[in-house]
Write an enzyme that holds these catalytic residues in place. Structure first.
Site, short mmCIF file in Angstrom:
data_model
loop_
_atom_site.label_atom_id
_atom_site.label_comp_id
_atom_site.label_asym_id
_atom_site.label_seq_id
_atom_site.Cartn_x
_atom_site.Cartn_y
_atom_site.Cartn_z
N GLU A 1 -12.23 155.09 -21.61
CA GLU A 1 -12.63 153.64 -21.96
C GLU A 1 -13.98 153.11 -21.25
O GLU A 1 -14.51 153.70 -20.15
CB GLU A 1 -11.65 152.79 -21.95
CG GLU A 1 -11.24 152.57 -20.54
CD GLU A 1 -10.58 151.32 -19.90
OE1 GLU A 1 -11.03 150.18 -20.06
OE2 GLU A 1 -9.32 151.19 -19.68
N LYS B 1 -0.39 148.31 -13.41
CA LYS B 1 -0.70 147.46 -12.37
C LYS B 1 0.29 146.38 -12.05
O LYS B 1 0.50 145.59 -12.89
CB LYS B 1 -1.98 147.16 -12.46
CG LYS B 1 -2.76 147.07 -11.03
CD LYS B 1 -4.09 146.51 -11.03
CE LYS B 1 -4.98 147.87 -11.06
NZ LYS B 1 -6.47 147.71 -11.47
N VAL C 1 -8.53 149.37 -23.44
CA VAL C 1 -7.44 150.09 -24.01
C VAL C 1 -7.34 150.10 -25.58
O VAL C 1 -7.45 150.96 -26.42
CB VAL C 1 -6.17 150.17 -23.24
CG1 VAL C 1 -5.07 151.05 -24.04
CG2 VAL C 1 -6.54 150.67 -21.86
N SER D 1 -1.11 141.44 -23.20
CA SER D 1 -2.38 142.13 -23.47
C SER D 1 -2.34 142.75 -25.12
O SER D 1 -1.38 143.07 -25.31
CB SER D 1 -2.61 143.09 -22.63
OG SER D 1 -3.51 143.97 -23.04
N ALA D 2 -3.35 142.81 -25.56
CA ALA D 2 -3.36 143.24 -27.01
C ALA D 2 -3.26 144.57 -27.05
O ALA D 2 -2.95 145.46 -27.98
CB ALA D 2 -4.64 142.92 -27.73
N ASP D 3 -3.33 145.37 -25.62
CA ASP D 3 -3.32 146.77 -25.58
C ASP D 3 -1.63 147.39 -26.08
O ASP D 3 -1.62 148.27 -26.76
CB ASP D 3 -3.20 147.09 -23.96
CG ASP D 3 -4.72 147.10 -23.39
OD1 ASP D 3 -5.61 146.87 -24.36
OD2 ASP D 3 -4.64 147.23 -22.30
N LYS E 1 -16.50 141.76 -23.08
CA LYS E 1 -15.16 142.57 -22.98
C LYS E 1 -14.58 142.28 -24.45
O LYS E 1 -14.26 141.52 -25.00
CB LYS E 1 -14.22 141.95 -22.24
CG LYS E 1 -12.92 142.86 -21.91
CD LYS E 1 -12.01 142.10 -20.64
CE LYS E 1 -10.61 142.40 -20.93
NZ LYS E 1 -10.03 141.70 -20.06
N1 PSU Z 1 -5.84 147.35 -15.85
C1 PSU Z 1 -6.27 148.11 -14.92
N2 PSU Z 1 -7.50 148.53 -14.79
C2 PSU Z 1 -8.25 148.03 -15.92
C3 PSU Z 1 -7.67 147.29 -17.08
C4 PSU Z 1 -6.58 147.07 -16.92
O1 PSU Z 1 -5.62 148.41 -14.17
O2 PSU Z 1 -9.51 148.18 -15.90
C5 PSU Z 1 -8.66 146.98 -18.25
C6 PSU Z 1 -8.56 147.90 -19.37
O3 PSU Z 1 -9.67 147.82 -20.22
C7 PSU Z 1 -7.38 147.39 -20.29
C8 PSU Z 1 -7.93 145.65 -19.99
O4 PSU Z 1 -7.20 147.52 -21.68
O5 PSU Z 1 -8.30 145.76 -18.70
C9 PSU Z 1 -6.70 144.74 -20.44
O6 PSU Z 1 -7.48 143.39 -20.42
P1 PSU Z 1 -6.15 142.41 -20.94
O7 PSU Z 1 -5.46 142.01 -19.76
O8 PSU Z 1 -7.23 141.20 -20.89
O9 PSU Z 1 -5.92 142.73 -22.26
MN MN Z 2 -4.64 138.42 -21.56
#
Ligand code: PSU
Ligand code: MN
Length: 301
Positions: free
Chosen positions: A25, A160, A107, A141-143, A87
């Protein structure tokens, strides 16, 4: 193949010949680490994939083109621009293309583009999840939704602890996403190998993991799998010491009213500053460790 995607010739050939390819990524490069360590790390990660028998495919959006594989110049440009780059998660992809701008793939969006290209294995550091306090903020997260529907296996160092690990596991269970520990019964928590929570399955070899992915694919079961690979012992940061720092970072985010997609990059940056770079060192090592395992899994497919 769609007309919005550029696949580097080496990767295209590898995919046509069914050779192992590992997706990587780009949000981790632009928003996850400072320049120039981010570019250095991205190169080391690509090398680690190669040294373990697979072709690396770093995914990003440049000038509205979906890039599968970046040239050295593109990587340098991307890393230098860092946080200025938008992002990009699932919802953003068509807008970044139509505006012909650059996008850092999370992700979720990396999984989507990898899947378009026909890449099944993807290595990163950490995934997004259910944030602490999500019962109020609804920040999930949308992940996680992407893992529920897109057929890409994500190798990470667990989840994390800026996130609510327990709620993230519950959400994944509901969405039908398995969390596999690599040679561990316990969910790793990114900087630390332990979290006090259990994974769904403990698989001990890349072959076994590759086999399971293939069975899922033959059954036409949609969605991804999470492979949680603990950080190497020598680089582990103790859970309780990092927890104090996370608490501080969360307080600052709250004070500054940071919301939505800005939260994760904000917290990562704060943690790096508060640990005086200690967390960055750990972060680099765990990504390398994941790249290695991903290459081995891809080689067994
Ligand atoms: N968690 C980590 N390191 C990262 C990310 C998440 O420990 O670099 C990054 C990844 O790209 C993940 C994104 O897909 O943050 C998630 O962001 P959000 O919580 O806004 O969906
Ligand atoms: Mn979010």
């Amino acid at each position: 193949m769609n007309t919005y995607i550029d696949i580097l010739p080496e990767i295209k050939t590898a995919l046509l010949n069914k050779l192992p390819v590992v997706a990587l990524e780009s949000t981790i490069i632009s928003h996850g680490m400072p320049y120039p360590k981010n570019v250095e790390t991205a190169k080391l990660v690509e090398k680690m994939v190669r040294d373990n028998g697979a072709i690396p495919a770093t995914i990003a959006i440049i000038n509205g083109r979906l890039k599968v594989g970046l040239s050295e110049d593109e990587l340098e440009y991307f890393g230098k621009k860092g946080m200025e780059i938008t992002k990009v998660s699932r919802r953003d992809i068509p807008f970044i293309i139509s505006q012909k701008i650059d996008g850092a793939t999370t992700v979720a969006s990396t999984m989507i583009i990898a899947n378009m290209a026909g890449i099944q294995i993807f290595a990163t550091g950490g995934i997004g999840g259910v944030h602490r306090g999500a019962e109020k903020s609804m920040d999930i997260s949308a992940d996680l939704q992407e893992l529920a529907k897109t057929n890409v296996t994500v190798i990470c160092a667990g989840i994390k602890s800026i996130l609510d690990l327990g709620l993230t596991l519950e959400y994944l269970e509901t969405q039908g996403v398995a969390v596999v520990g690599y040679q561990t019964e316990e969910l790793p928590a990114f900087f630390s190998r332990k979290s006090g929570l259990k994974v769904d399955y403990n698989l001990t070899t890349p072959k076994e993991i590759a086999n399971t992915i293939q069975i899922k694919s033959k059954l036409n079961l949609q969605g991804g799998i999470i492979i949680a690979n603990p950080i190497p012992l020598d680089y582990e940061v103790e859970f309780s010491s990092i927890e104090k720092i996370i608490q501080k970072a969360l307080l600052e985010a709250d004070k500054n009213n940071i919301k939505g997609k800005d939260i994760t990059p904000f917290l990562l940056d704060k943690i790096e500053k508060l640990t005086k770079g200690e967390s960055l060192k750990a972060n680099i090592q765990l990504v390398l460790n994941n790249a290695k395992l991903a290459a081995k899994i891809a080689s067994n497919m």
